[in-house]
Write a protein that holds these residues in place. Structure first.
Motif, short mmCIF file in Angstrom:
data_model
loop_
_atom_site.label_atom_id
_atom_site.label_comp_id
_atom_site.label_asym_id
_atom_site.label_seq_id
_atom_site.Cartn_x
_atom_site.Cartn_y
_atom_site.Cartn_z
N ALA A 55 0.82 -1.21 0.00
CA ALA A 55 0.00 0.00 0.00
C ALA A 55 0.85 1.26 0.00
O ALA A 55 0.53 2.25 -0.66
CB ALA A 55 -0.92 -0.02 1.22
N ALA A 56 1.97 1.23 0.74
CA ALA A 56 2.85 2.40 0.81
C ALA A 56 3.43 2.73 -0.55
O ALA A 56 3.47 3.91 -0.96
CB ALA A 56 3.97 2.14 1.82
N ALA A 57 3.90 1.71 -1.27
CA ALA A 57 4.46 1.95 -2.61
C ALA A 57 3.41 2.51 -3.55
O ALA A 57 3.68 3.46 -4.31
CB ALA A 57 5.03 0.64 -3.16
N ALA A 58 2.22 1.93 -3.51
CA ALA A 58 1.16 2.36 -4.42
C ALA A 58 0.71 3.79 -4.14
O ALA A 58 0.50 4.59 -5.05
CB ALA A 58 -0.03 1.40 -4.31
N LEU A 59 0.56 4.13 -2.86
CA LEU A 59 0.14 5.49 -2.50
C LEU A 59 1.21 6.50 -2.90
O LEU A 59 0.88 7.60 -3.39
CB LEU A 59 -0.13 5.56 -1.00
N THR A 60 2.46 6.15 -2.72
CA THR A 60 3.55 7.06 -3.08
C THR A 60 3.52 7.39 -4.57
O THR A 60 3.61 8.57 -4.96
CB THR A 60 4.91 6.46 -2.69
N GLU A 61 3.39 6.37 -5.41
CA GLU A 61 3.32 6.64 -6.84
C GLU A 61 2.06 7.44 -7.18
O GLU A 61 2.09 8.35 -8.00
CB GLU A 61 3.36 5.35 -7.66
N GLY A 62 0.95 7.11 -6.53
CA GLY A 62 -0.29 7.84 -6.78
C GLY A 62 -0.18 9.32 -6.43
O GLY A 62 -0.80 10.18 -7.07
N MET A 63 0.62 9.64 -5.42
CA MET A 63 0.79 11.03 -5.00
C MET A 63 1.91 11.73 -5.77
O MET A 63 2.27 12.86 -5.45
CB MET A 63 1.07 11.10 -3.50
N GLY A 64 2.43 11.07 -6.80
CA GLY A 64 3.43 11.71 -7.66
C GLY A 64 4.85 11.33 -7.36
O GLY A 64 5.79 11.91 -7.93
N GLY A 65 5.08 10.36 -6.50
CA GLY A 65 6.43 9.94 -6.18
C GLY A 65 7.08 9.17 -7.31
O GLY A 65 6.42 8.58 -8.17
N SER A 66 8.40 9.18 -7.31
CA SER A 66 9.16 8.46 -8.32
C SER A 66 9.19 6.97 -8.00
O SER A 66 8.86 6.56 -6.88
CB SER A 66 10.60 8.99 -8.36
N PRO A 67 9.62 6.14 -8.96
CA PRO A 67 9.76 4.71 -8.65
C PRO A 67 10.67 4.45 -7.44
O PRO A 67 10.37 3.58 -6.61
CB PRO A 67 10.36 4.14 -9.93
N ARG A 68 11.74 5.20 -7.33
CA ARG A 68 12.64 4.99 -6.19
C ARG A 68 11.97 5.40 -4.88
O ARG A 68 12.15 4.74 -3.85
CB ARG A 68 13.94 5.77 -6.41
N GLN A 69 11.20 6.47 -4.90
CA GLN A 69 10.48 6.86 -3.69
C GLN A 69 9.41 5.84 -3.33
O GLN A 69 9.17 5.57 -2.16
CB GLN A 69 9.86 8.25 -3.90
N SER A 70 8.78 5.25 -4.34
CA SER A 70 7.75 4.25 -4.08
C SER A 70 8.34 3.01 -3.40
O SER A 70 7.78 2.49 -2.42
CB SER A 70 7.06 3.84 -5.39
N LEU A 71 9.47 2.54 -3.91
CA LEU A 71 10.09 1.37 -3.30
C LEU A 71 10.68 1.72 -1.94
O LEU A 71 10.73 0.87 -1.04
CB LEU A 71 11.15 0.78 -4.23
N MET A 72 11.11 2.98 -1.77
CA MET A 72 11.56 3.41 -0.45
C MET A 72 10.40 3.34 0.55
O MET A 72 10.57 2.90 1.70
CB MET A 72 12.09 4.84 -0.51
N ALA A 73 9.22 3.77 0.13
CA ALA A 73 8.05 3.71 1.00
C ALA A 73 7.74 2.27 1.40
O ALA A 73 7.42 1.99 2.56
CB ALA A 73 6.85 4.34 0.32
N ALA A 74 7.83 1.36 0.44
CA ALA A 74 7.60 -0.06 0.74
C ALA A 74 8.61 -0.56 1.77
O ALA A 74 8.26 -1.30 2.70
CB ALA A 74 7.68 -0.89 -0.53
N GLU A 75 9.86 -0.16 1.60
CA GLU A 75 10.91 -0.56 2.54
C GLU A 75 10.65 -0.02 3.93
O GLU A 75 10.77 -0.75 4.92
CB GLU A 75 12.27 -0.08 2.01
N ILE A 76 10.26 1.25 4.01
CA ILE A 76 9.99 1.86 5.32
C ILE A 76 8.86 1.11 6.03
O ILE A 76 8.94 0.79 7.22
CB ILE A 76 9.65 3.35 5.17
#
Length: 478
Positions: free
Chosen positions: A369-390
């Protein structure tokens, strides 16, 4: 359909429509039973069958009754489908079998079946491949074995048969994925988002991808709605009271909004946006799904039944509270990104609590969910995977210790915690520079898998440790 070995499971395999309360203990055994009765049909053996024996091993035996494994087996043997079955039949049909001691095998032939004797819980035994093992055996009138098959429910509703070989219907994908690093490499080369990479891969397998995703979201939002508009107690001896509606109603009001999903969502969008009220709603959305799940309702594995509330709750946050215009395409893209992350966890580690504890369920769903929300809010692929990691980093070591073997305590509340952590992780990641990250998604997945292997068995969905033994409740043998 199997896919080639150089890529992860399909998004539409990660998200499965099914019946609660457990993907590994309910949906998996249901599908295994369906496969067994179908095997009898294919081999023209079903008319010879006079009796059946179902042996449940390991975690299935230890918490099977609390998870409805016996009910699931019966429903699969009568060839009911969890995607389409009338939810009321999930309780009615097994009760009729128990009373009448007759089972309509494969919807073809009535055979004698004594629920108390013909399903065995072998609690002290485990099969070698996975803790969730089961053996189905069919006998003729002279009690000679006609057919026997061994299956394993490996988490998320996935079932494998012992000795099963890969099928020939291999589908190639343009962007093979086995890790987070693969995802980033494809995004760098193509300039695509994670959703676009996923869409290209899924299109080669599922021509009707968007309609399939829309159906998944329809079931998800209906499970939130149902859970937020019902009152009463959940089934089972714990006497857990439904709580989601009492959290939502004081905030949104509008009693008549309970009449339709659309009216209810519109009222949610009009709800106050204060931090405490949004927090209550997100928590309630997640709990609502798992209250439905605990009631043998229809939900979507995300990636499991026990964690099915996290992604719908975060997706509703995205729709109602992000301030962004979210169309059907954005909803589908959210599911695609989440599915990619879930697939990496499944194929690199596990999404089975019987293998890895609750970190493999709530932790994985929160990361998805964190990765998906990050991309939905305009985050980059690296930010999305960072969110998943966090999100996963702060679920490492989470045990699975359901009280009474029921997917209720602590499972329902854990979904709300997983949803809130996912939203927090997304906002953290989108404000950070991912080039400065110290921990990668792949390294946290590796750590999660190592933690899973080191975790004591009593904390892996056996109800032999933790809250399951330290909270005194009167329950039937699990």
């Amino acid at each position: 359909m199997n896919i080639q070995n150089d890529t992860i499971a399909s998004v539409l395999e990660i998200f499965k429509i099914g019946i609660g309360p457990s993907s590994s203990h309910t949906l998996g055994p249901w599908r295994a039973a369906q496969r067994f009765q179908n095997d009898l049909k294919i081999n023209d053996q079903i008319e010879e069958v006079e009796s059946l024996q179902v042996d449940l091993y390991g975690s299935l035996a230890l918490t099977g009754l609390g998870h409805g494994t016996d009910i699931a087996v019966l429903m699969g043997l009568v060839n009911a489908d969890p995607v389409t079955v009338n939810v009321d039949d999930v309780q009615r049909v097994p009760q009729e079998i128990q009373i009448g001691k007759q089972l309509h095998l494969g919807a073809v032939k009535n055979i004698d079946f004594d629920l108390n004797n013909d399903i065995a819980l072998l609690k002290s035994q485990s099969l070698p491949y996975h803790p969730n093992g089961m053996i189905f055996t069919a006998y003729d009138k002279d009690h000679n074995t006609i057919n026997t098959q061994t299956y394993y429910s490996i988490g998320g509703g996935f079932v494998v048969q012992e000795g099963e070989l890969p099928h020939d219907d291999v589908v190639s994908v343009p962007y093979p994925i086995k890790s987070g690093l693969d995802v980033l490499a494809h995004c760098d080369v193509t300039g695509f988002s994670i959703a676009e990479i996923a869409r290209a891969n899924e299109a080669s397998r599922y021509p009707q991808l968007d309609s399939e995703l829309e159906n998944i979201w329809s079931v998800m939002i209906d499970s939130v709605f149902q859970g937020c508009t019902k009152v009463g107690k959940l089934p089972g001896p714990l006497g857990v009271v439904r709580h989601a509606r009492s959290m939502v109603q004081p905030i949104i009001g509008c009693q008549e909004c309970d009449q339709s999903v659309e009216g209810w969502i519109n009222q949610i969008k009009k709800a106050p946006k204060s931090f405490d009220q949004v927090l209550k709603l997100i928590s309630a959305f997640a709990m609502a799904v798992n209250e439905e799940n605990a009631s043998f309702g229809r939900i979507v594995t995300s990636p499991t039944n026990g964690s099915s509330g996290v992604i719908p709750a975060v997706l509703l946050y995205y729709i109602a509270f992000s301030g962004l215009k979210v169309s059907n395409k954005e909803i589908n893209d959210f599911l695609l990104v989440a599915g990619v992350v879930g697939g990496i966890f499944k194929d690199s580690a596990t999404i089975s609590a019987a293998m890895g504890g609750c970190q493999a369920e709530i932790g994985v769903s929160s990361a998805m969910a964190a990765a998906a929300l990050t991309e939905g809010m305009g985050g980059s692929p690296r930010q999305s995977l960072m969110a998943a990691e966090i999100a996963m980093e702060h679920h490492l070591g989470l045990t699975c210790d359901p009280i009474g073997g029921l997917v209720q305590i602590p499972c329902i509340e854990r979904n709300s915690m997983g949803a809130v952590k996912a939203i927090t992780a997304a906002h953290m990641a989108i404000s950070k520079d991912p080039s400065k990250a110290i921990v990668s998604l792949d390294s946290v997945i590796k750590s999660m898998w190592e933690t899973a292997k080191d975790m004591n068995t009593k904390y892996k969905e056996t109800s032999l440790g933790g809250l399951a033994v330290n909270v005194s409740v009167r329950t039937p043998e699990c």
